[in-house]
Design a protein around this motif. Structure first.
Motif, PDB file in Angstrom:
ATOM      1  N   LEU A  75       0.827  -1.201   0.000  1.00 52.68           N
ATOM      2  CA  LEU A  75       0.000   0.000   0.000  1.00 52.68           C
ATOM      3  C   LEU A  75       0.863   1.252   0.000  1.00 52.68           C
ATOM      4  N   VAL A  76       1.962   1.234   0.742  1.00 46.61           N
ATOM      5  CA  VAL A  76       2.863   2.391   0.769  1.00 46.61           C
ATOM      6  C   VAL A  76       3.458   2.624  -0.611  1.00 46.61           C
ATOM      7  N   MET A  77       3.827   1.538  -1.305  1.00 44.02           N
ATOM      8  CA  MET A  77       4.396   1.673  -2.638  1.00 44.02           C
ATOM      9  C   MET A  77       3.383   2.243  -3.625  1.00 44.02           C
ATOM     10  N   LEU A  78       2.132   1.779  -3.556  1.00 41.51           N
ATOM     11  CA  LEU A  78       1.099   2.307  -4.448  1.00 41.51           C
ATOM     12  C   LEU A  78       0.829   3.779  -4.174  1.00 41.51           C
ATOM     13  N   GLU A  79       0.801   4.155  -2.900  1.00 46.49           N
ATOM     14  CA  GLU A  79       0.590   5.565  -2.568  1.00 46.49           C
ATOM     15  C   GLU A  79       1.733   6.435  -3.078  1.00 46.49           C
ATOM     16  N   GLU A  80       2.955   5.923  -2.956  1.00 52.76           N
ATOM     17  CA  GLU A  80       4.109   6.686  -3.447  1.00 52.76           C
ATOM     18  C   GLU A  80       4.095   6.792  -4.967  1.00 52.76           C
ATOM     19  N   TRP A  81       3.628   5.756  -5.646  1.00 52.98           N
ATOM     20  CA  TRP A  81       3.586   5.774  -7.118  1.00 52.98           C
ATOM     21  C   TRP A  81       2.489   6.694  -7.629  1.00 52.98           C
ATOM     22  N   ARG A  82       1.341   6.745  -6.917  1.00 52.42           N
ATOM     23  CA  ARG A  82       0.196   7.514  -7.386  1.00 52.42           C
ATOM     24  C   ARG A  82       0.133   8.938  -6.836  1.00 52.42           C
ATOM     25  N   ARG A  83       0.964   9.279  -5.861  1.00 48.35           N
ATOM     26  CA  ARG A  83       0.840  10.596  -5.237  1.00 48.35           C
ATOM     27  C   ARG A  83       1.220  11.697  -6.218  1.00 48.35           C
ATOM     28  N   PRO A  84       0.637  12.903  -6.051  1.00 49.09           N
ATOM     29  CA  PRO A  84       1.028  14.044  -6.890  1.00 49.09           C
ATOM     30  C   PRO A  84       2.490  14.410  -6.642  1.00 49.09           C
ATOM     31  N   LEU A  85       3.093  15.077  -7.624  1.00 51.80           N
ATOM     32  CA  LEU A  85       4.510  15.387  -7.535  1.00 51.80           C
ATOM     33  C   LEU A  85       4.797  16.365  -6.407  1.00 51.80           C
ATOM     34  N   GLY A  86       4.032  17.453  -6.327  1.00 51.49           N
ATOM     35  CA  GLY A  86       4.193  18.425  -5.252  1.00 51.49           C
ATOM     36  C   GLY A  86       5.582  19.026  -5.217  1.00 51.49           C
ATOM     37  N   HIS A  87       6.083  19.279  -4.012  1.00 52.63           N
ATOM     38  CA  HIS A  87       7.423  19.841  -3.836  1.00 52.63           C
ATOM     39  C   HIS A  87       8.483  18.760  -3.698  1.00 52.63           C
ATOM     40  N   ARG A  88       8.096  17.494  -3.747  1.00 52.41           N
ATOM     41  CA  ARG A  88       9.045  16.400  -3.592  1.00 52.41           C
ATOM     42  C   ARG A  88       9.013  15.534  -4.842  1.00 52.41           C
ATOM     43  N   LYS A  89      10.156  15.362  -5.461  1.00 54.54           N
ATOM     44  CA  LYS A  89      10.220  14.547  -6.669  1.00 54.54           C
ATOM     45  C   LYS A  89      10.098  13.074  -6.319  1.00 54.54           C
ATOM     46  N   LYS A  90       9.674  12.297  -7.308  1.00 58.93           N
ATOM     47  CA  LYS A  90       9.574  10.851  -7.144  1.00 58.93           C
ATOM     48  C   LYS A  90      10.863  10.193  -7.631  1.00 58.93           C
ATOM     49  N   ASP A  91      11.262   9.173  -6.924  1.00 61.53           N
ATOM     50  CA  ASP A  91      12.440   8.392  -7.302  1.00 61.53           C
ATOM     51  C   ASP A  91      11.966   7.036  -7.789  1.00 61.53           C
ATOM     52  N   LEU A  92      12.041   6.819  -9.101  1.00 64.55           N
ATOM     53  CA  LEU A  92      11.562   5.563  -9.667  1.00 64.55           C
ATOM     54  C   LEU A  92      12.391   4.376  -9.194  1.00 64.55           C
ATOM     55  N   ALA A  93      13.655   4.601  -8.869  1.00 65.25           N
ATOM     56  CA  ALA A  93      14.487   3.505  -8.370  1.00 65.25           C
ATOM     57  C   ALA A  93      13.963   2.991  -7.031  1.00 65.25           C
ATOM     58  N   VAL A  94      13.465   3.892  -6.196  1.00 68.14           N
ATOM     59  CA  VAL A  94      12.903   3.486  -4.903  1.00 68.14           C
ATOM     60  C   VAL A  94      11.624   2.684  -5.115  1.00 68.14           C
ATOM     61  N   ILE A  95      10.784   3.149  -6.050  1.00 70.39           N
ATOM     62  CA  ILE A  95       9.531   2.435  -6.319  1.00 70.39           C
ATOM     63  C   ILE A  95       9.816   1.056  -6.896  1.00 70.39           C
ATOM     64  N   ARG A  96      10.804   0.962  -7.792  1.00 72.47           N
ATOM     65  CA  ARG A  96      11.178  -0.350  -8.349  1.00 72.47           C
ATOM     66  C   ARG A  96      11.724  -1.260  -7.264  1.00 72.47           C
ATOM     67  N   TYR A  97      12.519  -0.719  -6.357  1.00 66.53           N
ATOM     68  CA  TYR A  97      13.065  -1.534  -5.266  1.00 66.53           C
ATOM     69  C   TYR A  97      11.949  -2.050  -4.367  1.00 66.53           C
ATOM     70  N   MET A  98      10.998  -1.193  -4.022  1.00 66.69           N
ATOM     71  CA  MET A  98       9.879  -1.616  -3.183  1.00 66.69           C
ATOM     72  C   MET A  98       9.040  -2.670  -3.893  1.00 66.69           C
ATOM     73  N   CYS A  99       8.794  -2.462  -5.199  1.00 66.80           N
ATOM     74  CA  CYS A  99       7.980  -3.414  -5.966  1.00 66.80           C
ATOM     75  C   CYS A  99       8.660  -4.775  -6.044  1.00 66.80           C
ATOM     76  N   SER A 100       9.974  -4.779  -6.320  1.00 68.03           N
ATOM     77  CA  SER A 100      10.681  -6.062  -6.399  1.00 68.03           C
ATOM     78  C   SER A 100      10.706  -6.771  -5.047  1.00 68.03           C
ATOM     79  N   SER A 101      10.868  -6.000  -3.964  1.00 67.31           N
ATOM     80  CA  SER A 101      10.875  -6.603  -2.632  1.00 67.31           C
ATOM     81  C   SER A 101       9.519  -7.210  -2.301  1.00 67.31           C
ATOM     82  N   ILE A 102       8.443  -6.505  -2.662  1.00 67.15           N
ATOM     83  CA  ILE A 102       7.091  -7.003  -2.391  1.00 67.15           C
ATOM     84  C   ILE A 102       6.812  -8.265  -3.203  1.00 67.15           C
ATOM     85  N   ILE A 103       7.179  -8.248  -4.494  1.00 69.38           N
ATOM     86  CA  ILE A 103       6.912  -9.393  -5.363  1.00 69.38           C
ATOM     87  C   ILE A 103       7.705 -10.618  -4.913  1.00 69.38           C
ATOM     88  N   GLN A 104       8.957 -10.415  -4.520  1.00 71.23           N
ATOM     89  CA  GLN A 104       9.779 -11.545  -4.081  1.00 71.23           C
ATOM     90  C   GLN A 104       9.171 -12.222  -2.861  1.00 71.23           C
TER      91      GLN A 104
END
Length: 301
Positions: A75-104
């Motif tokens: 759920l945290v990963m989905l929220e981070e992927w779907r959240r608006p950009l705002g004043h904080r940029k998104k790091d796709l490497a972090v989202i990929r790491y979370m996704c791979s950890s969850i899938i494993q």
């Protein structure tokens, strides 16, 4: 109650270790469920394959979904992927790491189920007994194609009086069981080799990038936990202040009944610091909206 709170806080602060334990328990539960499951092949053409493949793949899908549901980071990963950009940029490497950890973690229990079913062989025998070539086995000569299909469909049925001591049935069953066990051991060997290569080849890649992704993945999870705890504390103090404000109008009646109501100066300083002048629902909603759409940058300077 305090012990329960301490246990809950321990689970929240060690979510990664807890999820590893949950995945292990799901893997053991999948083995236990399969051993306790009463496998009964219908022994009918066109139904054997549906039943065998269903038993082999439907429970792993359910176990995979259960692992995703129990994993808080999904759920945290989905929220981070779907959240608006705002004043904080998104790091796709972090989202990929979370996704791979969850899938494993989520794939552990389904893979264990599939490997156990293949090593046991019942599902594959039931699913593909009608698909073998009858010319490879003696006992099917001088039999019409319809009768051949019916006989092959009854291969998984050991209790059938006609097929109980049939040598052809035993030959087909051994043939399919060998293929099933070979496939199961092959999958297990491939998974072990992949895990070995991933373990030993990891130092060959950029460790700094991996360390950064892991750090910020943990940060996002901890930030969400602290935000929820702060919201709970703020809600408690805001409700406390609203109740005191309500009973201010009933001070005279409360005094007549010998109740004591604290004055304005007796409130805790921490409450005023946390509320910071928030006096109504609209201000609270505005702050939550700002947090969602314009998360502050990760800079505390």
């Amino acid at each position: 109650m305090d012990r329960f709170r301490m246990i809950l806080q321990y689970f929240q602060s060690n979510s990664e270790s807890v999820m590893n334990g949950i995945c292990g328990l799901l893997a053991l539960a999948s083995v236990k469920m399969y051993t306790c499951f009463d496998f009964s092949c219908p022994c009918l053409p066109w139904y054997n394959m549906a039943y065998g493949l269903g038993i082999m793949f439907i429970p792993p899908i359910a176990l995979f979904l259960c692992s995703l549901i129990l994993n808080r980071q999904s759920l945290v990963m989905l929220e981070e992927w779907r959240r608006p950009l705002g004043h904080r940029k998104k790091d796709l490497a972090v989202i990929r790491y979370m996704c791979s950890s969850i899938i494993q973690r989520a794939m552990v229990a389904p893979v264990v189920w599939i490997v156990v079913t293949l090593l046991d062989g019942k599902c594959l025998i039931c699913a593909f007994s009608c698909s073998v070539d009858p010319e490879k086995f003696v006992g099917f000569a001088n039999v019409s194609p319809v009768q051949v299909q019916q006989l092959l469909a009854k291969v998984p049925c050991k209790d059938d009086e006609f097929m109980r001591n049939n040598t052809s049935r035993k030959a087909v069953s051994r043939y399919l069981r060998c293929w099933s066990q070979a496939l199961g051991w092959s999958i297990l060997l491939i998974l072990i080799v992949v895990a070995f290569l991933a373990r030993w080849l990891r130092p060959c890649f950029n460790q700094a990038t991996l360390l950064q992704a892991r750090h910020w993945s943990n940060y996002i999870d901890i930030e969400q936990k602290i935000f929820e705890e702060t919201c709970c504390e703020h809600s408690r103090l805001f409700a406390h202040k609203c109740i005191l404000h309500f009973f201010e109008s009933m001070r005279q009646e409360i005094k007549q009944h010998s109740f004591s109501l604290p004055g304005h100066g007796e409130e805790a300083e921490g409450e005023e610091d946390l509320l910071q002048g928030i006096t109504d629902q609209e201000q609270v909603n505005k702050l939550l909206k700002i947090w969602y759409y314009e998360k502050p940058p990760l800079d505390v300077s």
